[in-house]
Design an enzyme around this catalytic site. Sequence first.
Site, short mmCIF file in Angstrom:
data_model
loop_
_atom_site.label_atom_id
_atom_site.label_comp_id
_atom_site.label_asym_id
_atom_site.label_seq_id
_atom_site.Cartn_x
_atom_site.Cartn_y
_atom_site.Cartn_z
N ASP A 37 0.69 3.29 6.61
CA ASP A 37 -0.43 2.28 6.97
C ASP A 37 -0.18 2.02 8.45
O ASP A 37 0.58 2.70 9.26
CB ASP A 37 -0.18 0.76 6.14
CG ASP A 37 -0.57 1.03 4.76
OD1 ASP A 37 -1.37 1.93 4.28
OD2 ASP A 37 -0.35 0.06 4.11
N LYS A 59 -5.54 1.20 6.81
CA LYS A 59 -5.25 0.07 5.92
C LYS A 59 -5.00 -1.16 6.95
O LYS A 59 -4.11 -2.06 6.83
CB LYS A 59 -4.11 0.31 5.15
CG LYS A 59 -4.38 1.33 4.09
CD LYS A 59 -5.53 1.24 3.20
CE LYS A 59 -5.25 0.05 2.28
NZ LYS A 59 -6.39 -0.29 1.18
N MET A 174 -3.45 -12.92 6.58
CA MET A 174 -4.74 -12.28 6.87
C MET A 174 -5.92 -13.13 6.88
O MET A 174 -6.83 -12.96 6.40
CB MET A 174 -4.80 -11.16 5.92
CG MET A 174 -3.56 -10.13 5.69
SD MET A 174 -3.91 -8.97 4.61
CE MET A 174 -3.57 -9.77 3.15
#
Length: 514
Positions: A37, A59, A174
């Site tokens: 990623d 990602k 996130m």
Amino acid sequence: MKERGIVYLVGAGPGDPGLITEKGMLRLKSCDAVVYDSLASDLLLKAVPDHCEKIYVGKRAGFHSMKQEEINQLLVELAEKGRKVVRLKGGDPFVFGRGGEEILALKKADIPYEVVSGVTSAVAALASAGIPVTHRAISRSFHVMTGHTLSEEGTLPPDFNAFASLSGTLIFLMGLGNLPLIVSGLMDQGKPGTTPAAVIENGTLPGQKVVRGNLLDIQQKVEAFGVKSPAIIVVGETAALDFSSTGKQPLEGCRIGITGTPSFTGKLHKELSSLGGTVEYLLSLSLQSYRSDERMQAAYEDLKSYTWIVFTSANAVREFFLGLMEQGEDHRALGHIKFATVGKGTADELLKYGFRSDYTPKHYQVIDLAEGLRERITKHDRLLIPRSSRGSRELNQILNETEADYDDVVLYDVRKEGREEEQAKGKRADITKEFDYITFASASGADAFFEEDSLAALKSLEGLMVVCIGDITAQALEANGRKADLIAKEYSIQGVAKAICQHWSEKTNGRKGV
């Protein structure tokens, strides 16, 4: 039928490359392919074998290079070819890493797999900011939720109310883009506006930024300090604590980009990292050997005629002895020869092959080596100088003033590693944001950095401290239009480290005094 391979789902940790597990690193060092990623540090990719195929799948929120279903299929296809595959994922594979979906695809295809847990940012980033996830009498539990999918339809998920009512430390991964929604949702569920809150950007990395406040003012503070993703939101009484580490290394917070051959940069990386610096490979060079060329072959065949061999780099030592063995010779062919080395690092490399240097100058520069040799050789001596094609002409100029005979033979050259050229180009645009220093260890490395687009390379160095290992490297840098800011007093890895440490200390101490 070809034997199937295996897929290792490896957690890369929270960002700091030192926080990957030993088992995770072991899997990286033995894999045939790595599917990765957007990692906080490319350093982990340096651990894979030379033959390993590197496949980037993205990602990162909002910028997916490959859909999850495509990643699942890719892992299956690679394993069916008999490869050992590492699926390298930030944090831990099972903490919002979609590792479960990948395993379901592997199970369906009857592909063997192993999960190697990683340190999650939900714990490590908080610890790096001095915030414990639990603390006696303050928080007896912690709870983690993804903030990434909170507002797909402009509302909070159904289970948010239950989450918000929990005691202990609440952690949102996130979720920076949904901070207003999270704050209002928590307060709607009864959290007082005075509840401590913090936001951590780039946790565990040199660019880490920590903003503390409470539910009433955290949004305003985040905007004022310009906090950006990736960031973690922390809510609860422990967010008011500050248990930040007090033991500091000399290069704490210092970001350094290094260039050079793997043998050199590997040692420099280890040295600078041990001093607390965050080090990243910016440009790697590979050796092009000429030890089988006609002139070197002639030198090996005529070793009995030489009285001195002069080494100006550790690379030259390694290449010379490799060629010696390939010729069917051994150390007995060198019993009558004296050795001169440009510095301690080169002398140490020579010692690995069982020979002590007969002369190493006090100042590790080629000109000092040449001056010292002039005092030690006579017209009866014959010198062999096996070195890089871009070796310093100062050595020739001084030796030409003596009556001694010498052969200056090209043993190797260095060139940019093709597989990293595109990566290096991409980094140059933001190099001033990523690093405080950039190091050059050879004239070849300086020239390679400016290849293809010298103007862009010059611009990328604006505002950076450029460090050279010695005068010859500095001269090559200046020939490309940029003067060195720091030149190591010692032509060695330790010399480079000392130069950076001294300047960083002066810089940070001055900053503290403001």
